[in-house]
Write a protein that holds these residues in place. Structure first.
Motif, PDB file in Angstrom:
ATOM      1  N   UNK A  15       0.860  -1.177   0.000  1.00 62.73           N
ATOM      2  CA  UNK A  15       0.000   0.000   0.000  1.00 62.73           C
ATOM      3  C   UNK A  15       0.900   1.232   0.000  1.00 62.73           C
ATOM      4  N   UNK A  16       0.317   2.361  -0.320  1.00 63.70           N
ATOM      5  CA  UNK A  16       1.093   3.599  -0.325  1.00 63.70           C
ATOM      6  C   UNK A  16       1.316   4.110  -1.737  1.00 63.70           C
ATOM      7  N   UNK A  17       2.487   4.659  -1.984  1.00 65.96           N
ATOM      8  CA  UNK A  17       2.839   5.270  -3.253  1.00 65.96           C
ATOM      9  C   UNK A  17       2.961   4.204  -4.347  1.00 65.96           C
ATOM     10  N   UNK A  18       2.174   4.348  -5.413  1.00 64.46           N
ATOM     11  CA  UNK A  18       2.110   3.331  -6.466  1.00 64.46           C
ATOM     12  C   UNK A  18       3.425   3.180  -7.240  1.00 64.46           C
ATOM     13  N   UNK A  19       4.102   4.284  -7.546  1.00 63.94           N
ATOM     14  CA  UNK A  19       5.354   4.182  -8.310  1.00 63.94           C
ATOM     15  C   UNK A  19       6.429   3.466  -7.504  1.00 63.94           C
ATOM     16  N   UNK A  20       6.552   3.821  -6.250  1.00 66.14           N
ATOM     17  CA  UNK A  20       7.544   3.162  -5.393  1.00 66.14           C
ATOM     18  C   UNK A  20       7.209   1.682  -5.276  1.00 66.14           C
ATOM     19  N   UNK A  21       5.937   1.367  -5.056  1.00 65.63           N
ATOM     20  CA  UNK A  21       5.517  -0.028  -4.926  1.00 65.63           C
ATOM     21  C   UNK A  21       5.823  -0.820  -6.197  1.00 65.63           C
ATOM     22  N   UNK A  22       5.594  -0.211  -7.357  1.00 63.90           N
ATOM     23  CA  UNK A  22       5.841  -0.880  -8.630  1.00 63.90           C
ATOM     24  C   UNK A  22       7.319  -1.242  -8.780  1.00 63.90           C
ATOM     25  N   UNK A  23       8.207  -0.302  -8.460  1.00 57.48           N
ATOM     26  CA  UNK A  23       9.639  -0.561  -8.596  1.00 57.48           C
ATOM     27  C   UNK A  23      10.114  -1.622  -7.593  1.00 57.48           C
ATOM     28  N   UNK A  24       9.639  -1.525  -6.362  1.00 52.97           N
ATOM     29  CA  UNK A  24      10.060  -2.491  -5.339  1.00 52.97           C
ATOM     30  C   UNK A  24       9.559  -3.886  -5.699  1.00 52.97           C
ATOM     31  N   UNK A  25       8.294  -3.995  -6.074  1.00 53.03           N
ATOM     32  CA  UNK A  25       7.729  -5.311  -6.412  1.00 53.03           C
ATOM     33  C   UNK A  25       8.456  -5.925  -7.602  1.00 53.03           C
ATOM     34  N   UNK A  26       8.732  -5.126  -8.623  1.00 55.12           N
ATOM     35  CA  UNK A  26       9.430  -5.635  -9.813  1.00 55.12           C
ATOM     36  C   UNK A  26      10.807  -6.184  -9.451  1.00 55.12           C
ATOM     37  N   UNK A  27      11.542  -5.464  -8.631  1.00 56.48           N
ATOM     38  CA  UNK A  27      12.875  -5.914  -8.238  1.00 56.48           C
ATOM     39  C   UNK A  27      12.804  -7.159  -7.359  1.00 56.48           C
ATOM     40  N   UNK A  28      11.829  -7.241  -6.478  1.00 60.86           N
ATOM     41  CA  UNK A  28      11.700  -8.417  -5.616  1.00 60.86           C
ATOM     42  C   UNK A  28      11.330  -9.658  -6.422  1.00 60.86           C
ATOM     43  N   UNK A  29      10.421  -9.515  -7.374  1.00 65.74           N
ATOM     44  CA  UNK A  29      10.026 -10.662  -8.201  1.00 65.74           C
ATOM     45  C   UNK A  29      11.166 -11.104  -9.104  1.00 65.74           C
ATOM     46  N   UNK A  30      11.893 -10.150  -9.668  1.00 65.68           N
ATOM     47  CA  UNK A  30      13.010 -10.471 -10.557  1.00 65.68           C
ATOM     48  C   UNK A  30      14.087 -11.262  -9.837  1.00 65.68           C
ATOM     49  N   UNK A  31      14.355 -10.941  -8.576  1.00 68.25           N
ATOM     50  CA  UNK A  31      15.442 -11.584  -7.845  1.00 68.25           C
ATOM     51  C   UNK A  31      14.990 -12.766  -6.995  1.00 68.25           C
ATOM     52  N   UNK A  32      13.767 -13.204  -7.157  1.00 68.32           N
ATOM     53  CA  UNK A  32      13.271 -14.325  -6.369  1.00 68.32           C
ATOM     54  C   UNK A  32      13.872 -15.627  -6.884  1.00 68.32           C
ATOM     55  N   UNK A  33      14.129 -16.555  -5.983  1.00 69.60           N
ATOM     56  CA  UNK A  33      14.736 -17.826  -6.344  1.00 69.60           C
ATOM     57  C   UNK A  33      13.805 -18.979  -6.051  1.00 69.60           C
ATOM     58  N   UNK A  34      14.353 -20.014  -5.446  1.00 72.80           N
ATOM     59  CA  UNK A  34      13.537 -21.159  -5.056  1.00 72.80           C
ATOM     60  C   UNK A  34      13.951 -21.575  -3.653  1.00 72.80           C
ATOM     61  N   UNK A  35      13.053 -22.236  -2.956  1.00 75.73           N
ATOM     62  CA  UNK A  35      13.328 -22.646  -1.582  1.00 75.73           C
ATOM     63  C   UNK A  35      12.161 -22.275  -0.704  1.00 75.73           C
ATOM     64  N   UNK A  36      12.459 -21.767   0.491  1.00 72.85           N
ATOM     65  CA  UNK A  36      11.401 -21.367   1.425  1.00 72.85           C
ATOM     66  C   UNK A  36      10.519 -20.290   0.798  1.00 72.85           C
ATOM     67  N   UNK A  37       9.236 -20.372   1.086  1.00 72.11           N
ATOM     68  CA  UNK A  37       8.282 -19.380   0.587  1.00 72.11           C
ATOM     69  C   UNK A  37       7.977 -18.360   1.675  1.00 72.11           C
ATOM     70  N   UNK A  38       8.299 -17.116   1.390  1.00 71.91           N
ATOM     71  CA  UNK A  38       8.002 -16.021   2.298  1.00 71.91           C
ATOM     72  C   UNK A  38       6.927 -15.148   1.681  1.00 71.91           C
ATOM     73  N   UNK A  39       6.122 -14.541   2.522  1.00 71.86           N
ATOM     74  CA  UNK A  39       5.176 -13.510   2.098  1.00 71.86           C
ATOM     75  C   UNK A  39       5.712 -12.175   2.597  1.00 71.86           C
ATOM     76  N   UNK A  40       5.410 -11.133   1.868  1.00 71.71           N
ATOM     77  CA  UNK A  40       5.928  -9.812   2.211  1.00 71.71           C
ATOM     78  C   UNK A  40       4.797  -8.796   2.124  1.00 71.71           C
TER      79      UNK A  40
END
Length: 150
Positions: A38-63
């Motif tokens: 929630x909050x600022x849409x542009x900031x959220x878009x950049x953060x989410x994109x970077x988190x999804x791009x760098x996601x791997x495999x293993x334990x599943x975390x929610x954020x």
């Protein structure tokens, strides 16, 4: 003559120590399966994109995270027009594993910059600053998850 063995020994020590930066390996040992924000849409878009791009495999975390951007005028010129701005971006986030919150932190970054007379150039500059800070914050989030994942 003595310099050559010292140079060779220093290269062996530097490259043989096994040092690797944390985020250079793109395959991390965990996955961020669900991201709520929630909050600022542009900031959220950049953060989410970077988190999804760098996601791997293993334990599943929610954020879950909340972002906020604030721009203040620090000083004005003689006419009363703003001359120096300060942008602050803050993100509060929680990492959840198996329905338990295992980490809650906040990150705040500030940038001070001068006003630009061309408003289009100023908006492009501010967009660039938001993108860079958001990527920096998402990298800090990934590092904090990497620390708890060990």
């Amino acid at each position: 003559m003595i310099r050559i063995p010292i140079i060779i020994a220093s290269f062996i020590l530097l490259f043989g120590c096994g040092f690797k930066p944390i985020l250079t390996n793109k395959q991390l040992a965990y996955t961020i399966s669900e991201i709520k924000y929630s909050g600022n849409e542009k900031i959220n878009k950049y953060i989410k994109k970077n988190l999804i791009t760098n996601s791997g495999s293993g334990k599943n975390y929610n954020l879950t995270f909340n972002s906020e951007k604030n721009i203040e005028t620090l000083s004005n010129n003689q006419k009363g027009d703003p001359s120096v701005f300060q942008m602050s971006i803050s993100v509060n986030y929680s990492v959840i594993y198996e329905n338990n919150i295992i980490l809650t932190e906040s990150i705040k970054k500030k940038v001070t910059y001068n006003n630009i007379q061309d408003k289009f150039e100023l908006s492009k500059f501010e967009e660039n600053v938001v993108r860079n800070i958001s990527n920096n914050i998402s990298n800090e989030i990934l590092i904090s998850i990497s620390r708890i994942n060990k």
